[in-house]
Write a protein that holds these residues in place. Structure first.
Motif, PDB file in Angstrom:
ATOM      1  N   UNK A 189       0.775  -1.196  -0.057  1.00 14.44           N
ATOM      2  CA  UNK A 189      -0.272  -0.035  -0.348  1.00 14.44           C
ATOM      3  C   UNK A 189       0.844   1.216   0.413  1.00 14.44           C
ATOM      4  N   UNK A 190       2.016   1.285   0.325  1.00 12.80           N
ATOM      5  CA  UNK A 190       3.063   2.341   0.829  1.00 12.80           C
ATOM      6  C   UNK A 190       3.233   2.245  -0.640  1.00 12.80           C
ATOM      7  N   UNK A 191       3.250   1.534  -1.696  1.00  6.60           N
ATOM      8  CA  UNK A 191       3.713   1.849  -3.393  1.00  6.60           C
ATOM      9  C   UNK A 191       2.640   3.226  -3.605  1.00  6.60           C
ATOM     10  N   UNK A 192       1.880   3.587  -3.416  1.00  8.16           N
ATOM     11  CA  UNK A 192       0.427   4.172  -3.746  1.00  8.16           C
ATOM     12  C   UNK A 192       0.023   4.182  -5.067  1.00  8.16           C
ATOM     13  N   UNK A 193       0.648   2.726  -5.667  1.00  2.00           N
ATOM     14  CA  UNK A 193      -0.178   2.516  -7.262  1.00  2.00           C
ATOM     15  C   UNK A 193      -1.242   2.085  -7.311  1.00  2.00           C
ATOM     16  N   UNK A 194      -1.267   1.813  -8.889  1.00  6.38           N
ATOM     17  CA  UNK A 194      -2.954   1.197  -9.261  1.00  6.38           C
ATOM     18  C   UNK A 194      -2.854   0.995 -10.714  1.00  6.38           C
ATOM     19  N   UNK A 195      -3.798   0.335 -10.862  1.00 10.83           N
ATOM     20  CA  UNK A 195      -3.818   0.035 -12.851  1.00 10.83           C
ATOM     21  C   UNK A 195      -4.903   0.566 -12.692  1.00 10.83           C
ATOM     22  N   UNK A 196      -5.177   1.364 -14.467  1.00 11.16           N
ATOM     23  CA  UNK A 196      -6.456   2.049 -14.569  1.00 11.16           C
ATOM     24  C   UNK A 196      -6.673   1.025 -15.444  1.00 11.16           C
ATOM     25  N   UNK A 197      -7.501   0.996 -16.468  1.00  7.79           N
ATOM     26  CA  UNK A 197      -8.425   0.547 -17.414  1.00  7.79           C
ATOM     27  C   UNK A 197      -9.514   0.646 -18.655  1.00  7.79           C
ATOM     28  N   UNK A 198      -9.510   1.318 -19.264  1.00  4.06           N
ATOM     29  CA  UNK A 198     -10.835   1.907 -19.338  1.00  4.06           C
ATOM     30  C   UNK A 198     -11.239   1.024 -20.653  1.00  4.06           C
TER      31      UNK A 198
END
Length: 276
Positions: free
Chosen positions: A53-62
């Motif tokens: 969680x401390x990476x503060x990253x996510x993937x976003x798919x459109x």
């Protein structure tokens, strides 16, 4: 046995069973939770949380957004502020906020804005599609895209793309101004005065539109303003300069934007009122 164990530990630390390249933007992470948002227009945005969680990253798919983002998976930095979570991604050399999710006091509202940020749409959590979501598949899809040259080209800075976007945005405001004023104004941008860094740092189309917006408002208030614009103005030129300024030469409005500074709307309106 020790070699096999070591390989297994490395694969686990990279966050995916099939292995992640050490230079990947998602190296050291793994997908944990995901949620799909959709609306009646068929637009769909999928968010995949990444650990740690401390990476503060996510993937976003459109999907279904009728934009060049469709089919793409972007890695995003995640920022939270009170009841709002923002997902910032890199696209054509710009850090873009295509997606934000707001807590509306009992329900989530995902706000999607397109590449040029000229419009916004709203999406709600889709329980059915979220239940069928395979986060590992999205993670693998992102890894495949990372190795694709066309995908990488879409992440790199693209001067022509952003100048075209700015001119299109400026053209829309110009049309509205001419309609309000009954005029035939033209607009031009002195692109030779704008560096790549400046174009990358500011929303140039909206900056250049400011004097046209002031003229439009004046014309909507007064027939006298309409006549003045029709008789005294021919073109509006936008440029970068050392100092923000607004001046009239012959029948040309010269609008100079400085880094981090521009003539404010009230001052622009006053200038046109006093000068025309």
């Amino acid at each position: 046995m020790r070699v096999l164990l070591a390989v297994g530990v490395v694969a686990l630390s990279l966050g995916c069973s099939r292995g992640v390249r050490p230079d990947s933007a998602v190296a050291g992470t793994k997908p944990v939770t995901g949620k799909v948002y959709s609306n009646e227009a068929g637009e769909q945005v999928t968010l995949i949380g990444l650990e740690p969680g401390d990476a503060h990253k996510a993937l976003v798919m459109f999907e279904g957004t009728k934009s060049e983002l469709d089919g793409q998976v972007l890695v995003a930095s995640v920022g939270k502020e009170r009841r709002k979570t923002e997902y910032r991604t890199m696209w054509r050399g710009h850090s873009q906020r295509f997606v934000s999710v707001e807590d509306r006091g009992g329900y989530e509202d995902l706000i999607f804005s397109n590449v040029n940020h000229t419009g916004y749409t709203h999406l709600k959590p889709d329980t059915g599609k979220t239940g069928a979501l395979k986060v590992e598949k999205v993670f693998e899809r992102y890894q495949d895209l990372e190795g694709d040259k066309k995908y990488q080209a879409l992440l790199a800075f693209d001067r022509k793309f952003w100048t075209n976007q700015a001119e299109a945005q400026l053209g829309e405001v110009l049309a509205e101004t001419n309609k309000a004023c009954g005029s035939k104004l033209t607009a031009a941008v002195a692109w030779d005065s704008v560096t790549d860094k400046q174009l990358n740092d500011i929303s140039y189309g909206s900056y250049c539109a400011r004097p046209l917006e002031s003229l439009q408002k004046l014309c909507e208030r007064s027939d006298e303003a309409k006549r003045a614009v029709q008789e005294k103005l021919q073109t509006v030129e936008c440029r970068m300069d050392a100092q923000a300024a607004l001046k009239l030469e012959a029948r040309k409005v010269i609008w100079s934007v400085a880094e981090g500074s521009l003539v404010q709307p009230d001052a622009t309106t006053t200038y046109f009122t006093d000068t025309l």
